[in-house]
Design an enzyme around this catalytic site. Structure first.
Site, mmCIF file in Angstrom:
data_model
loop_
_atom_site.group_PDB
_atom_site.id
_atom_site.type_symbol
_atom_site.label_atom_id
_atom_site.label_comp_id
_atom_site.label_asym_id
_atom_site.label_seq_id
_atom_site.Cartn_x
_atom_site.Cartn_y
_atom_site.Cartn_z
ATOM 1 N N ASP A 304 39.375 66.482 45.182
ATOM 2 C CA ASP A 304 39.100 67.163 46.451
ATOM 3 C C ASP A 304 39.365 68.666 46.384
ATOM 4 O O ASP A 304 38.761 69.434 47.128
ATOM 5 C CB ASP A 304 39.921 66.531 47.582
ATOM 6 C CG ASP A 304 39.289 65.217 48.043
ATOM 7 O OD1 ASP A 304 38.212 64.853 47.535
ATOM 8 O OD2 ASP A 304 39.876 64.550 48.918
ATOM 9 N N TYR A 388 37.187 60.924 54.204
ATOM 10 C CA TYR A 388 38.623 61.051 54.413
ATOM 11 C C TYR A 388 39.000 62.380 55.048
ATOM 12 O O TYR A 388 38.302 63.376 54.903
ATOM 13 C CB TYR A 388 39.360 60.951 53.071
ATOM 14 C CG TYR A 388 39.993 59.598 52.826
ATOM 15 C CD1 TYR A 388 41.061 59.157 53.593
ATOM 16 C CD2 TYR A 388 39.531 58.773 51.815
ATOM 17 C CE1 TYR A 388 41.638 57.918 53.358
ATOM 18 C CE2 TYR A 388 40.104 57.531 51.583
ATOM 19 C CZ TYR A 388 41.157 57.108 52.358
ATOM 20 O OH TYR A 388 41.730 55.891 52.134
HETATM 21 CO CO CO Z 1 42.932 55.621 50.741
#
Ligand code: CO
Length: 661
Positions: A304, A388
């Site tokens: 990320d 996320y």
């Molecule tokens: Co997770």
């Protein structure tokens, strides 16, 4: 717009964040030097932090420099360009060796284009039709970082792999409807789908999970009375430029396109002297490797930071929703994909919180009942990367404790399984339509450039030790600790059984008790990287094989999986290779790295949207102070906490109603 060198002189401190004007100035210099065409993308534009020793020494006339990473999409060439804003010139332009050092992160421009590119491919359309989907608009494609697996024909290409979900209407939550067995490999530069992986045809799970729609949600509960956070005299911190001062703490805020929030020069005022602790702290990498070896999922490993640029993914925060109380927001100014300045409003949130009991005792001999309340300053930001969302919360406490808490939330990635045994083996099952949440890890790495009372530091590893019965331990109760100085670069793991911690000390500065001043780093005893040794991800995310790393400082070693983890083979340039240099680390300029992890076997309760899970680490002063540094914290006032007759039950000294939290 002209490139006026004068603009740089407005900078007050060499670590001041880049301003919008400076970012524009950087772009003009690069354009004028002939590096930009209609098909150029600016993937990263960041301040080049000057030499640490010059900054600490307060050197004057430091050159203001910016590093930009450009992709020329027409040729695929990626170039790093170093600009001096002070002189208004390009100092260096270097073409990346992408097959060895990896590629620039994926830009939002590329991400947004990829769905249409993949939908255009006839083989993809045929595979979609084969699955009974007639409306191509319903197929949502997630362009995910490709990783690197020595697949023939992929070398040197700039790739993503597109996984698919069905969104029956634009309002529906697509993550509930994975379109299984179909992945498109896309070349981002040419727009060409280079391969289609078409395996099983699995029915698309149909049940809707529209957590974002009132029409789908249950009737809201009516039991909640308001909680108001009031600070009638305002907050007790101050901000001057990028410098935050709160209680005895001082810290300088930075914001990097890859790391997001950076804390520079964390120091503590000890009787009028500002004592340095950490020169620079950030979360330098985070990867999410998935554990399902299916042919459509084995490659899922998202870095990320290095592949998706956490700073560029920062949210704009909202008062009363994301944060409570007297909030100070700071905007983040970064470059967009065209190299122009882009402001993320309210990216950094700063506020002060009550933190429960600081210390407390009721003494049987003196009769004194004393209590003090703790507080912390919270410096945070939140990012969204695909499904996320992550919050990064740095806490500084009255007693000198530094903590990082990461909050993982958002939507767990889903898959549809045609084979129930496979679903049980590699995922947490959801319902009876084959939906599953594949197992995965969230592996973070904080980089901590330590400066405990000076640049020359060392690390001692502390283990609890059982002492066997013997002449000096006749009753068998004895236990002690083993302290081992780490004299070589390398990685270490937490051992929960011996309570292993690491003390970052300054060997040349002793406290009044005769041992070096230091800070204790406590990392969590969680599984390290689960993928097999020898796997692609084990090379690329080598940092996650340990909880703790010690390296000699090198300004070029900022990111433990390399500056460009995107399609980086991991055969050189990661922290695992840096430590092979065997540089001095005992009483030298050192960096410590804390890798902390969550191994996620998703719960049914994590669906359809995941309540925040927390992970992180803490650093506590250990002999940094000669005694409890909070003895001057005043007794709490009980003005607003009594609801039952003034709260007079027990206690002494006017702090009657302050309960433990
Ligand atoms: Co997770």
């Amino acid at each position: 717009m002209t490139t006026s060198p004068d603009q740089a002189t407005a900078v007050r401190h060499p670590l001041d964040r880049l301003t919008a004007e400076e970012i524009e100035q950087n772009r003009v210099i690069i354009v004028n030097a002939g590096h930009v065409t209609e098909t150029t993308l600016f993937t990263l534009v960041g301040l080049v932090e000057p030499d640490k020793r010059d900054v600490i020494a307060g050197a004057a006339g430091i050159d203001r420099r910016v590093r930009s990473t450009l992709i020329e999409r027409s040729t695929g060439e990626q170039t790093e360009i170093l600009v001096s804003l002070t002189s208004g010139s390009v100092l260096m332009a270097r073409v990346l060796d992408i097959e060895n050092e990896g590629q620039a992160p994926i830009t939002m421009t590329e991400y947004e284009e990829s769905e249409a590119m993949i939908r255009r491919d006839p083989r993809f359309r045929a595979a979609v039709e084969k699955r009974g989907i007639t409306d191509l608009e319903q197929v949502r494609v997630c362009a995910l970082s490709a990783g690197i697996f020595d697949i023939p024909g992929e070398a040197g290409r700039r790739l993503v792999r597109g996984s698919c979900f069905i969104q029956p209407t634009p309002e529906d939550n697509a993550w509930a409807h994975p379109l299984e067995g179909l992945v498109a490999y896309l070349d981002l530069n040419t727009g060409e789908v280079v391969d289609i992986i078409d395996t099983d045809v699995v029915p698309v799970p149909k049940e809707n999970f529209n957590y974002h729609l009132d029409s789908w949600l249950p009737e809201p509960r009516t039991t909640q009375k308001p909680i108001e956070i009031t600070q009638p005299e305002g907050a007790s911190f101050s901000i001057d430029g990028d410098v935050l001062t709160w209680e005895k703490w001082q810290v300088r805020l930075g914001f990097d396109p890859v790391e997001g929030l950076v804390l520079h020069q964390i120091g503590f005022d000890d009787n009028g002297a500002l004592r340095p602790i950490v020169y620079r702290a950030s979360v330098a990498e985070m990867v999410v490797p998935y554990g399902d070896p299916s042919p459509v999922r084995y490659w899922q490993n998202y870095f990320d930071a290095g592949e998706y640029s956490m700073g560029k993914s920062a949210n704009s925060l909202e008062l009363g929703c994301d944060c409570l109380g007297e909030i100070y927001y700071s905007d983040a100014v970064l470059a967009d994909d065209q190299g122009h300045a882009r402001t993320i409003k309210n990216a950094i949130c700063i506020h002060e919180e009550d933190a429960g009991i600081l210390w407390k005792h009721t003494d049987e001999f003196t009769g004194a009942a004393d209590v003090r309340r703790n507080r912390r300053i919270v410096i945070s930001f939140f990012i969204t990367v695909g499904n996320y969302d992550y919050g990064f919360y740095w806490y500084l406490y009255l007693d000198g404790t530094i903590e990082l808490e990461c909050k993982a939330t958002g939507i767990v990635y889903t898959a549809a399984y045609g084979d129930e045994a496979q679903r049980q083996r590699w995922s947490s099952p959801l319902g009876d339509e084959g939906l599953g949440m594949p197992f995965h890890q969230h592996l973070f790495c904080a980089r901590l450039d330590m400066q405990v009372d000076g640049v020359e530091n060392a690390v001692d590893e502390h283990d609890a030790v059982r002492v066997p019965f013997g002449y000096d331990n006749p009753w068998g109760n004895g236990f002690t600790r083993k302290v081992t100085r780490l004299t070589a670069e390398g990685g270490r793991v937490v051992d929960g059984e011996v309570g292993r911690v690491w003390h970052i000390v300054n060997p040349s500065k002793l406290n009044k008790h005769g041992f070096p001043v230091g800070y204790e780093l406590r990392a969590a005893a969680q599984p390290t990287l689960m993928a097999a040794e020898g796997s692609s991800i084990s090379r690329r995310a080598a940092y996650a094989k340990n909880h703790f790393w010690l390296t000699h400082f090198d300004a070029a070693e900022r990111f433990p999986s390399g500056t460009y983890p995107n399609q980086h083979p991991g055969k050189q340039g990661t922290i695992a290779h840096w430590v092979e240099q065997d540089r001095p680390v005992d009483g030298d300029d050192i960096v410590v790295w804390c890798a902390f992890a969550m191994t996620h076997f998703p719960r049914p309760e994590d669906w359809p949207i995941m309540p925040v899970d927390r992970l992180g680490f803490s650093m506590k002063p250990y002999g940094f102070f000669d005694q409890n540094p909070t003895l001057d914290v005043p007794r709490p006032k009980s003005a607003h906490c009594a609801t039952q007759g003034g709260g007079a039950a027990g206690g002494a000294a006017g702090d009657a109603c302050c309960h433990d939290d």
